[in-house]
Write a protein that holds these residues in place. Structure first.
Motif, PDB file in Angstrom:
ATOM      1  N   VAL A  58      -9.801   1.428   5.465  1.00  0.00           N
ATOM      2  CA  VAL A  58      -9.926   1.111   4.038  1.00  0.00           C
ATOM      3  C   VAL A  58      -8.985  -0.035   3.654  1.00  0.00           C
ATOM      4  CG1 VAL A  58      -9.735   2.001   1.678  1.00  0.00           C
ATOM      5  CG2 VAL A  58     -10.626   3.476   3.505  1.00  0.00           C
ATOM      6  N   MET A  59      -7.703   0.141   3.945  1.00  0.00           N
ATOM      7  CA  MET A  59      -6.711  -0.876   3.560  1.00  0.00           C
ATOM      8  C   MET A  59      -6.516  -1.958   4.621  1.00  0.00           C
ATOM      9  SD  MET A  59      -6.227   0.219   0.625  1.00  0.00           S
ATOM     10  CE  MET A  59      -5.121  -1.094   0.134  1.00  0.00           C
ATOM     11  N   ARG A  60      -7.005  -1.703   5.845  1.00  0.00           N
ATOM     12  CA  ARG A  60      -6.950  -2.687   6.953  1.00  0.00           C
ATOM     13  C   ARG A  60      -5.519  -3.182   7.199  1.00  0.00           C
ATOM     14  NH1 ARG A  60     -12.066  -3.789   8.435  1.00  0.00           N
ATOM     15  NH2 ARG A  60     -13.721  -3.392   6.906  1.00  0.00           N
ATOM     16  N   THR A 107       0.834  -1.191   0.000  1.00  0.00           N
ATOM     17  CA  THR A 107       0.000   0.000   0.000  1.00  0.00           C
ATOM     18  C   THR A 107       0.875   1.248   0.000  1.00  0.00           C
ATOM     19  OG1 THR A 107      -1.790  -1.122   1.167  1.00  0.00           O
ATOM     20  CG2 THR A 107      -1.719   1.276   1.348  1.00  0.00           C
ATOM     21  N   ARG A 108       0.449   2.270  -0.751  1.00  0.00           N
ATOM     22  CA  ARG A 108       1.207   3.520  -0.817  1.00  0.00           C
ATOM     23  C   ARG A 108       0.429   4.648  -0.166  1.00  0.00           C
ATOM     24  NH1 ARG A 108       5.165   4.341  -5.823  1.00  0.00           N
ATOM     25  NH2 ARG A 108       5.835   2.191  -6.066  1.00  0.00           N
ATOM     26  N   LEU A 109       1.189   5.546   0.452  1.00  0.00           N
ATOM     27  CA  LEU A 109       0.612   6.736   1.059  1.00  0.00           C
ATOM     28  C   LEU A 109       1.498   7.921   0.699  1.00  0.00           C
ATOM     29  CD1 LEU A 109      -1.685   7.634   3.017  1.00  0.00           C
ATOM     30  CD2 LEU A 109      -0.027   7.410   4.877  1.00  0.00           C
ATOM     31  N   ALA A 124      -5.048   8.017   8.726  1.00  0.00           N
ATOM     32  CA  ALA A 124      -5.278   6.896   9.640  1.00  0.00           C
ATOM     33  C   ALA A 124      -6.512   6.101   9.212  1.00  0.00           C
ATOM     34  CB  ALA A 124      -5.438   7.407  11.069  1.00  0.00           C
ATOM     35  N   HIS A 125      -7.568   6.798   8.792  1.00  0.00           N
ATOM     36  CA  HIS A 125      -8.774   6.105   8.315  1.00  0.00           C
ATOM     37  C   HIS A 125      -8.445   5.249   7.099  1.00  0.00           C
ATOM     38  CE1 HIS A 125     -12.999   5.444   7.290  1.00  0.00           C
ATOM     39  NE2 HIS A 125     -12.662   5.726   6.034  1.00  0.00           N
ATOM     40  N   LYS A 147       1.449   2.121  15.327  1.00  0.00           N
ATOM     41  CA  LYS A 147       0.183   2.369  16.018  1.00  0.00           C
ATOM     42  C   LYS A 147      -0.851   2.778  14.979  1.00  0.00           C
ATOM     43  CE  LYS A 147       2.005   5.240  19.156  1.00  0.00           C
ATOM     44  NZ  LYS A 147       2.022   6.193  20.306  1.00  0.00           N
ATOM     45  N   ASN A 148      -2.087   2.856  15.395  1.00  0.00           N
ATOM     46  CA  ASN A 148      -3.145   3.218  14.440  1.00  0.00           C
ATOM     47  C   ASN A 148      -2.932   4.581  13.815  1.00  0.00           C
ATOM     48  OD1 ASN A 148      -4.438   0.802  14.715  1.00  0.00           O
ATOM     49  ND2 ASN A 148      -6.129   1.586  15.966  1.00  0.00           N
TER      50      ASN A 148
END
Length: 257
Positions: free
Chosen positions: A35-37, A5-7, A29-30, A60-61
């Motif tokens: 979304v990506m879990r 996953t990319r951010l 964070a959402h 962490k979350n």
């Protein structure tokens, strides 16, 4: 390359992090959690939109730890020849233009106003926030390392007056005679100028066509008209077509060199 996953996180935020840990915004964070879990301890990619890519671990979350901050996992130099699409904002479909031009590889997107434009009522500060968000998502989806710049809206004539000598501009047209298609113009400009770098722009007009005043200005200032197709294209179709031609020209140029 690994399928992680990319951010996209701005370079300014990355430069200011301490102890290799970066705190996520609520939206980030959402995306990671809901979304990506992504679970704690799992890796993702972080990109700054300016050529650098890092691996990060979700600790962490709302927190990621970036591995080897001083040495990115991957770095890509910016292209020598940059590509721009300048588009008179259509009544609908502009957000799709942003997504697809980003995925194709355009570097600059310039929203324009013109005399025959259908809708000029824009709150630009609010629109630019949304448009940048759309571009950011398209960069993440397409795995680009350089995020396109979307510029503030300008009237077409004022925008043309503000160009510098490192920028070459072609203007797409449908019902006027022209000796060039976009491919021919690109080849001619590159051979004639013989310069390294700069921005190559194609301008897409309003769905009602350019006004006589605008046509007169283009002619007086010797801008080159180009055709994108033998048929009349909608603004969104013309933008994607022009973007594809520009990007393929740059790919072919790199292969030749």
């Amino acid at each position: 390359m690994e399928d992680l996953t990319r951010l996209i996180i701005s370079n300014e935020r990355i430069e200011n992090i301490q102890n290799n840990n970066i705190k996520l915004t609520c939206d980030e964070a959402h995306y990671i959690n809901k979304v990506m879990r992504i679970k704690n301890g799992k890796e993702i990619f972080i990109a700054n939109g300016e050529g650098s890519l890092w691996k990060a671990i979700k600790v962490k979350n709302d927190c990621l730890e970036i591995s080897h901050l001083k040495k990115p996992y991957l770095f890509q130099e910016q292209e020598i020849y940059l590509l721009g699409i300048a588009v008179v904002i259509p009544k609908s479909g502009f957000e799709d233009i942003l997504k697809m031009c980003t995925e194709i590889g355009i570097d600059f997107i310039q929203p324009l106003f013109s005399e025959r434009q259908v809708n000029k009522n824009y709150n630009f500060s609010r629109k630019l926030l949304r448009w940048n968000s759309i571009i950011k998502e398209a960069v993440e989806q397409s795995e680009r390392l350089w995020k396109p710049y979307i510029l503030n809206g300008m009237e077409i004539i004022e925008w043309l007056k503000s160009r510098d000598n490192q920028e070459r501009v072609s203007i797409s047209i449908t019902r006027e005679n022209t000796h060039f298609d976009l491919n021919q113009w690109l080849r001619n400009e590159q051979e004639f100028e013989n310069k390294k770098g700069g921005i190559f722009w194609n301008v897409i007009g309003p769905e009602g066509g350019w006004s006589s005043n605008e046509i007169d200005f283009f002619n007086k200032n010797k801008y080159t008209f180009v055709k994108l197709s033998e048929t009349i294209l909608r603004t969104s179709t013309a933008s994607i077509n022009a973007s594809s031609i520009l990007n393929q020209w740059r790919i072919d140029l790199k292969l030749r060199n």
